[in-house]
Design an enzyme around this catalytic site. Structure first.
Site, PDB file in Angstrom:
ATOM      1  N   LYS A  19       0.850  -1.204   0.000  1.00  0.00           N
ATOM      2  CA  LYS A  19       0.000   0.000   0.000  1.00  0.00           C
ATOM      3  C   LYS A  19       0.876   1.242   0.000  1.00  0.00           C
ATOM      4  O   LYS A  19       0.649   2.178  -0.771  1.00  0.00           O
ATOM      5  CB  LYS A  19      -0.924   0.006   1.230  1.00  0.00           C
ATOM      6  CG  LYS A  19      -2.102  -0.936   1.087  1.00  0.00           C
ATOM      7  CD  LYS A  19      -2.881  -1.080   2.397  1.00  0.00           C
ATOM      8  CE  LYS A  19      -3.865  -2.242   2.280  1.00  0.00           C
ATOM      9  NZ  LYS A  19      -4.482  -2.630   3.542  1.00  0.00           N
ATOM     10  N   GLN A  36      -5.254  -1.283   9.482  1.00  0.00           N
ATOM     11  CA  GLN A  36      -5.201  -2.641   8.938  1.00  0.00           C
ATOM     12  C   GLN A  36      -5.847  -3.634   9.910  1.00  0.00           C
ATOM     13  O   GLN A  36      -5.546  -3.633  11.102  1.00  0.00           O
ATOM     14  CB  GLN A  36      -3.723  -3.017   8.670  1.00  0.00           C
ATOM     15  CG  GLN A  36      -3.510  -4.366   8.019  1.00  0.00           C
ATOM     16  CD  GLN A  36      -4.020  -4.440   6.584  1.00  0.00           C
ATOM     17  OE1 GLN A  36      -4.049  -3.452   5.871  1.00  0.00           O
ATOM     18  NE2 GLN A  36      -4.449  -5.617   6.175  1.00  0.00           N
ATOM     19  N   ASP A  92     -11.616   2.892   3.704  1.00  0.00           N
ATOM     20  CA  ASP A  92     -12.060   1.496   3.615  1.00  0.00           C
ATOM     21  C   ASP A  92     -13.576   1.406   3.405  1.00  0.00           C
ATOM     22  O   ASP A  92     -14.085   0.379   2.966  1.00  0.00           O
ATOM     23  CB  ASP A  92     -11.756   0.770   4.939  1.00  0.00           C
ATOM     24  CG  ASP A  92     -10.449   0.013   4.919  1.00  0.00           C
ATOM     25  OD1 ASP A  92     -10.104  -0.557   3.871  1.00  0.00           O
ATOM     26  OD2 ASP A  92      -9.788  -0.022   5.972  1.00  0.00           O
TER      27      ASP A  92
HETATM   28  N1  GUN Z   1      -7.537  -6.670   6.140  1.00  0.00           N
HETATM   29  C1  GUN Z   1      -7.839  -7.448   5.081  1.00  0.00           C
HETATM   30  N2  GUN Z   1      -8.448  -6.707   4.118  1.00  0.00           N
HETATM   31  C2  GUN Z   1      -8.522  -5.444   4.595  1.00  0.00           C
HETATM   32  C3  GUN Z   1      -9.037  -4.233   4.054  1.00  0.00           C
HETATM   33  O1  GUN Z   1      -9.577  -4.167   2.935  1.00  0.00           O
HETATM   34  N3  GUN Z   1      -8.920  -3.137   4.860  1.00  0.00           N
HETATM   35  C4  GUN Z   1      -8.354  -3.189   6.081  1.00  0.00           C
HETATM   36  N4  GUN Z   1      -8.313  -2.069   6.799  1.00  0.00           N
HETATM   37  N5  GUN Z   1      -7.875  -4.306   6.620  1.00  0.00           N
HETATM   38  C5  GUN Z   1      -7.958  -5.425   5.858  1.00  0.00           C
END
Ligand code: GUN
Length: 298
Positions: free
Chosen positions: A55, A99, A122
């Site tokens: 990311k 996350q 998100d």
């Molecule tokens: N963990 C697995 N997929 C995601 C996601 O799309 N966003 C976040 N914040 N954590 C995750």
């Protein structure tokens, strides 16, 4: 039986990232704005560390400001909430992503609720979940949106298609249902307690597998010609590659399914790259909305 078309998420995502980089450059030039994404990682989960690194790298490559806060696994809920409060107040932070999963001592729902909904890239905040379901402007959760883009690119209009989503998570299954319903699909959500699961899957023109069970969906669960989107990323032992070696597989048995489906996403190289591209897209859109600019065409 002919082989399915392989949906190339890696190439699709690269194209989307290029468009995003052009938009970011225009925002800088025309408005002096640099979209900023802050990612918070608590603990040392190996898969999360890989995602968070990707990311950060892709955010920078798109010309955006990337910040990552890496906190120890024993971080308290209060410490994390304090950090989010600071990020909410920081004008240079346009998007906040915490996350998941979080360590057990931290209440995930409480943390998500503490993020300013305008910065919730998100789309997990209850306000945004509700807004998405009633059709109001809201950030769209990244993984389901990436799946939707690939489905529309493969099938065109989705109206009237029978869609079955395998998995009922807040991150993928539920928002995917909302998005496909908005495209006028006939939507079902199946899960571990669903009766006659293979038969339910065989009814679907669109099958989205998001259960986190390696290669659970077999070839004979798939309607001939169906479009299959495999959200699973599971690491399994691969003794054929040597002792201690592993490989990534999806929730779908690709070898079997690709002989029956009309189109299918591979793992890796399908949904995964699309998720991050959609996160960058959400950050650029959030920046525009926070500054009273129209939504960029991405
Ligand atoms: N963990 C697995 N997929 C995601 C996601 O799309 N966003 C976040 N914040 N954590 C995750």
């Amino acid at each position: 039986m002919s082989e399915a078309k392989i949906i190339d998420g890696k190439a699709f995502a690269a194209g989307l990232r290029e468009k995003i980089a052009v938009e970011v450059a225009a925002m800088k030039k025309d408005h002096g704005l640099t979209p900023g994404l802050t990612v918070v990682l608590v603990g040392e989960d190996p898969a999360s560390q890989v995602y968070v690194r990707s990311k950060g790298k892709q955010t920078e490559e798109a010309g955006m400001e990337s910040t990552t806060h890496r906190l120890p696994a024993e971080t308290s809920e209060e410490e994390l909430l304090n950090l989010i409060e600071k990020l909410n107040a920081d004008k240079t932070v346009n998007g906040i992503l915490v996350q998941l999963p979080l360590p057990d001592q931290i209440d995930e729902a409480k943390v998500i609720s503490s993020i300013n909904p305008d910065k919730d890239v998100d789309g997990f905040h209850v306000t945004n979940v509700g807004r998405l379901w009633v059709g109001l402007e809201a950030p769209v959760p990244c993984t389901p949106y990436g799946c939707l883009l690939m489905l529309k690119d493969t099938l065109g209009d989705l109206t009237g298609k029978r869609a079955l989503i395998l998995g009922r998570s807040n991150i993928v299954g539920k928002p995917m249902a909302s998005l496909l319903l908005a495209e006028s699909c006939t939507v079902s959500i199946a899960h571990s307690r669903t009766e006659d699961l293979p038969e339910r899957c065989r009814e679907a023109d669109i099958l989205v597998a998001a259960v986190g069970r390696p290669e659970m969906v077999r070839g004979d669960w798939i309607k001939p010609g169906a479009t299959v989107i495999d959200v699973g990323i599971n690491r399994v032992d691969a003794p054929e590659k040597g002792e201690g070696k592993t490989r990534l597989v999806g929730d779908v048995n690709f070898e079997e399914a690709s002989k029956v489906a009309g189109a299918i996403t591979p793992v890796p190289g399908g949904v995964g790259p699309m998720t991050i591209a959609c996160l960058l897209r959400n950050t650029v859109i959030a920046t525009a909305r926070q500054n009273g600019l129209p939504d960029p065409d991405l």
